[in-house]
Scaffold this motif. Structure first.
Motif, PDB file in Angstrom:
ATOM      1  N   GLU A   1       3.182 -11.108   6.826  1.00  0.00           N
ATOM      2  CA  GLU A   1       4.555 -11.626   6.852  1.00  0.00           C
ATOM      3  C   GLU A   1       5.366 -11.106   5.674  1.00  0.00           C
ATOM      4  O   GLU A   1       6.526 -10.709   5.832  1.00  0.00           O
ATOM      5  N   ALA A   2       4.767 -11.078   4.483  1.00  0.00           N
ATOM      6  CA  ALA A   2       5.489 -10.613   3.301  1.00  0.00           C
ATOM      7  C   ALA A   2       5.868  -9.140   3.410  1.00  0.00           C
ATOM      8  O   ALA A   2       6.977  -8.738   3.036  1.00  0.00           O
ATOM      9  N   PHE A   3       4.966  -8.324   3.942  1.00  0.00           N
ATOM     10  CA  PHE A   3       5.289  -6.909   4.103  1.00  0.00           C
ATOM     11  C   PHE A   3       6.402  -6.711   5.138  1.00  0.00           C
ATOM     12  O   PHE A   3       7.311  -5.898   4.932  1.00  0.00           O
ATOM     13  N   ARG A   4       6.358  -7.456   6.224  1.00  0.00           N
ATOM     14  CA  ARG A   4       7.405  -7.325   7.238  1.00  0.00           C
ATOM     15  C   ARG A   4       8.742  -7.859   6.723  1.00  0.00           C
ATOM     16  O   ARG A   4       9.800  -7.253   6.937  1.00  0.00           O
TER      17      ARG A   4
ATOM     18  N   ARG B   1      13.521  -9.064  -1.024  1.00  0.00           N
ATOM     19  CA  ARG B   1      12.545  -7.987  -1.272  1.00  0.00           C
ATOM     20  C   ARG B   1      11.728  -8.277  -2.524  1.00  0.00           C
ATOM     21  O   ARG B   1      10.493  -8.195  -2.512  1.00  0.00           O
ATOM     22  N   ASN B   2      12.383  -8.629  -3.615  1.00  0.00           N
ATOM     23  CA  ASN B   2      11.689  -8.890  -4.874  1.00  0.00           C
ATOM     24  C   ASN B   2      10.743 -10.087  -4.756  1.00  0.00           C
ATOM     25  O   ASN B   2       9.650 -10.086  -5.344  1.00  0.00           O
ATOM     26  N   ALA B   3      11.153 -11.096  -4.003  1.00  0.00           N
ATOM     27  CA  ALA B   3      10.295 -12.267  -3.817  1.00  0.00           C
ATOM     28  C   ALA B   3       9.018 -11.891  -3.069  1.00  0.00           C
ATOM     29  O   ALA B   3       7.929 -12.417  -3.361  1.00  0.00           O
ATOM     30  N   GLN B   4       9.125 -10.963  -2.119  1.00  0.00           N
ATOM     31  CA  GLN B   4       7.945 -10.543  -1.351  1.00  0.00           C
ATOM     32  C   GLN B   4       6.978  -9.746  -2.218  1.00  0.00           C
ATOM     33  O   GLN B   4       5.755  -9.814  -2.013  1.00  0.00           O
ATOM     34  N   ILE B   5       7.486  -9.002  -3.170  1.00  0.00           N
ATOM     35  CA  ILE B   5       6.612  -8.253  -4.079  1.00  0.00           C
ATOM     36  C   ILE B   5       5.722  -9.211  -4.856  1.00  0.00           C
ATOM     37  O   ILE B   5       4.512  -8.988  -4.995  1.00  0.00           O
ATOM     38  N   VAL B   6       6.302 -10.286  -5.355  1.00  0.00           N
ATOM     39  CA  VAL B   6       5.532 -11.294  -6.087  1.00  0.00           C
ATOM     40  C   VAL B   6       4.484 -11.916  -5.179  1.00  0.00           C
ATOM     41  O   VAL B   6       3.317 -12.091  -5.569  1.00  0.00           O
ATOM     42  N   ILE B   7       4.877 -12.237  -3.954  1.00  0.00           N
ATOM     43  CA  ILE B   7       3.943 -12.833  -2.994  1.00  0.00           C
ATOM     44  C   ILE B   7       2.787 -11.885  -2.704  1.00  0.00           C
ATOM     45  O   ILE B   7       1.613 -12.294  -2.679  1.00  0.00           O
TER      46      ILE B   7
ATOM     47  N   HIS C   1       8.478   4.252   0.543  1.00  0.00           N
ATOM     48  CA  HIS C   1       7.528   3.772  -0.458  1.00  0.00           C
ATOM     49  C   HIS C   1       6.992   2.385  -0.105  1.00  0.00           C
ATOM     50  O   HIS C   1       5.821   2.081  -0.355  1.00  0.00           O
ATOM     51  N   TRP C   2       7.836   1.552   0.483  1.00  0.00           N
ATOM     52  CA  TRP C   2       7.351   0.249   0.937  1.00  0.00           C
ATOM     53  C   TRP C   2       6.320   0.432   2.051  1.00  0.00           C
ATOM     54  O   TRP C   2       5.281  -0.226   2.066  1.00  0.00           O
ATOM     55  N   ASP C   3       6.601   1.355   2.971  1.00  0.00           N
ATOM     56  CA  ASP C   3       5.662   1.648   4.062  1.00  0.00           C
ATOM     57  C   ASP C   3       4.326   2.158   3.516  1.00  0.00           C
ATOM     58  O   ASP C   3       3.259   1.801   4.022  1.00  0.00           O
ATOM     59  N   GLU C   4       4.384   3.003   2.486  1.00  0.00           N
ATOM     60  CA  GLU C   4       3.156   3.548   1.920  1.00  0.00           C
ATOM     61  C   GLU C   4       2.320   2.447   1.271  1.00  0.00           C
ATOM     62  O   GLU C   4       1.081   2.471   1.343  1.00  0.00           O
TER      63      GLU C   4
ATOM     64  N   ASN D   1       0.638  -1.382  -8.167  1.00  0.00           N
ATOM     65  CA  ASN D   1       1.067  -0.867  -9.465  1.00  0.00           C
ATOM     66  C   ASN D   1       1.875   0.411  -9.373  1.00  0.00           C
ATOM     67  O   ASN D   1       2.565   0.774 -10.329  1.00  0.00           O
ATOM     68  N   ASN D   2       1.814   1.075  -8.239  1.00  0.00           N
ATOM     69  CA  ASN D   2       2.610   2.290  -8.062  1.00  0.00           C
ATOM     70  C   ASN D   2       3.834   2.002  -7.199  1.00  0.00           C
ATOM     71  O   ASN D   2       4.953   1.911  -7.698  1.00  0.00           O
ATOM     72  N   TYR D   3       3.622   1.815  -5.901  1.00  0.00           N
ATOM     73  CA  TYR D   3       4.761   1.714  -4.984  1.00  0.00           C
ATOM     74  C   TYR D   3       5.592   0.449  -5.175  1.00  0.00           C
ATOM     75  O   TYR D   3       6.818   0.518  -5.330  1.00  0.00           O
TER      76      TYR D   3
END
Length: 383
Positions: A260-263, A277-283, A218-221, A192-194
């Motif tokens: 896998e989604a984070f990588r 990138r957006n597709a991985q956020i949903v996953i 921010h993705w790393d965090e 909900n934040n990053y």
């Protein structure tokens, strides 16, 4: 400082035709080209000079803080061992507590804390967790072993093999604190934040004195709240989300999906591929919701299996309650895409506040509702 990441340049030829009044030819539009790049097998990303661009030290510190809190709370599972609510609260807000800091992460004097990140800084939720701390400390004072399961005494409930400090209702406050903060801090900050705000981050300018852009960091965090290990799930399966995500791997494939989604999302950011990138956020959001819901179901199934053992039954019900309540802190629930707060409250009401009185019928009602609202109906019996 120039942006140090290389991007795939895409050229497109636009065909322009001279138009006549009777020309009915429709100009062709070139198909969008998807960038091609390599997704690493571990969470390892570097700039053109070979320097690492990954950093989530603040998240690693917070995981270590909760680890030390959990270790302190678990001492209460030995009868007669008392802990201090004031000490727990100092650990919670990193306010003067002298950490053992087994990982030598510099916890004492660090500006990082768990309290300020709880539910995005919600004072009411913070107060709820501090009330849990008051309760576990109160029940630890002068605690004795309870082996008769009279269902009316707070103390260290034991079945001779396992022992847990529980209230007279069977509720285990240590579980509400540990799993609750996993959700209200780690899950909430991750999703909900990053991840929710990543689209607005700068991915062009390298942060002064660093090797990464704001978006990369921010993705790393967000990743750092899943695990502190770049080789996950080969490592990092011993605590918090890293543990429970891996625990749901056999049924849900969670560890494989999330690592896998984070990588893939981070590689997409490095290559300016916003679609991927957006597709991985949903996953990630969907997978985290399923892990949280699936773990609640897992413990409810366990409570049914141990219904005749009050110690284990109530221990597992306490864990289930913490994960079920924790669903409300994920982005899917907050954004209205997942299990709603109303549904969560209904499922919690099925379990009730007196764990000694809960029935298998009501546990099944809670399981069925959670599963239906999170897409786990076909998996619920296997969790």
């Amino acid at each position: 400082m120039k942006h140090i990441h290389s991007y795939l340049l895409i050229s497109a030829t636009v065909l322009i035709s001279s138009c006549k009044k009777d020309d009915t030819t429709t100009p062709s539009t070139p198909a969008a080209t998807t960038p091609t790049y390599t997704v690493p097998s571990t969470y390892t990303f570097t700039d053109s000079s070979g320097a690492s661009t990954v950093s989530f030290s603040g998240q690693t510190q917070r995981l270590a803080m909760l680890s030390e809190m959990v270790g302190y709370m678990k001492t209460t599972n030995t009868a007669g061992t008392a802990i201090s609510a004031d000490t727990l609260k100092k650990m919670y807000n990193n306010g003067g507590y002298v950490w053992a800091d087994a990982g030598a992460l510099g916890l004492f004097g660090s500006s990082k804390q768990l309290k300020s990140k709880t539910a995005g800084g919600d004072a009411g939720v913070q107060a709820t967790f501090e009330a849990y701390m008051d309760s576990i400390a109160k029940h630890s004072m002068g605690s004795v072993n309870i082996t008769t399961h009279a269902y009316d005494s707070a103390g260290v409930w034991t079945n001779g093999t396992k022992s847990y400090l529980q209230a007279s209702s069977g509720l285990e406050y240590g579980q509400l604190i540990e799993k609750g903060l996993m959700c209200a801090v780690f899950l909430n900050q991750m999703t909900n934040n990053y991840l929710a705000g990543i689209k607005n981050d700068d991915n062009t300018t390298v942060v002064a004195g660093k090797t990464y852009t704001q978006m990369q960091h921010h993705w790393d965090e967000a990743y750092g709240y899943l695990t502190s290990e770049i080789t996950y799930p080969a490592a990092g399966t011993d605590r918090f989300w890293g543990k429970y995500v891996n625990g749901r791997e056999a049924v849900l494939g969670s560890a494989t999906t999330l690592s896998e989604a984070f990588r893939k999302g981070r590689a997409a950011i490095d290559n300016n591929d916003t679609t991927t990138r957006n597709a991985q956020i949903v996953i990630i959001n969907d997978a985290m919701e399923k892990v949280c819901a699936g773990t609640a179901i897992h413990y409810l199934n366990g409570a049914k299996a141990d219904v005749s053992d009050a110690t284990l039954k109530n221990h597992q019900l306490s864990e289930a309650i913490a994960f079920l309540n924790g669903l409300r802190y994920g982005d899917n629930s907050i954004s209205g895409k997942g299990m709603s707060a109303t549904d969560i409250n209904t499922a919690l009401a099925y379990i009730g506040t007196d764990l000694n009185a809960v029935t298998i019928t009501n546990i099944n009602l809670a399981i069925d509702l959670i599963a239906a609202k999170t897409g786990l109906t076909s998996e619920k019996a296997s969790l």
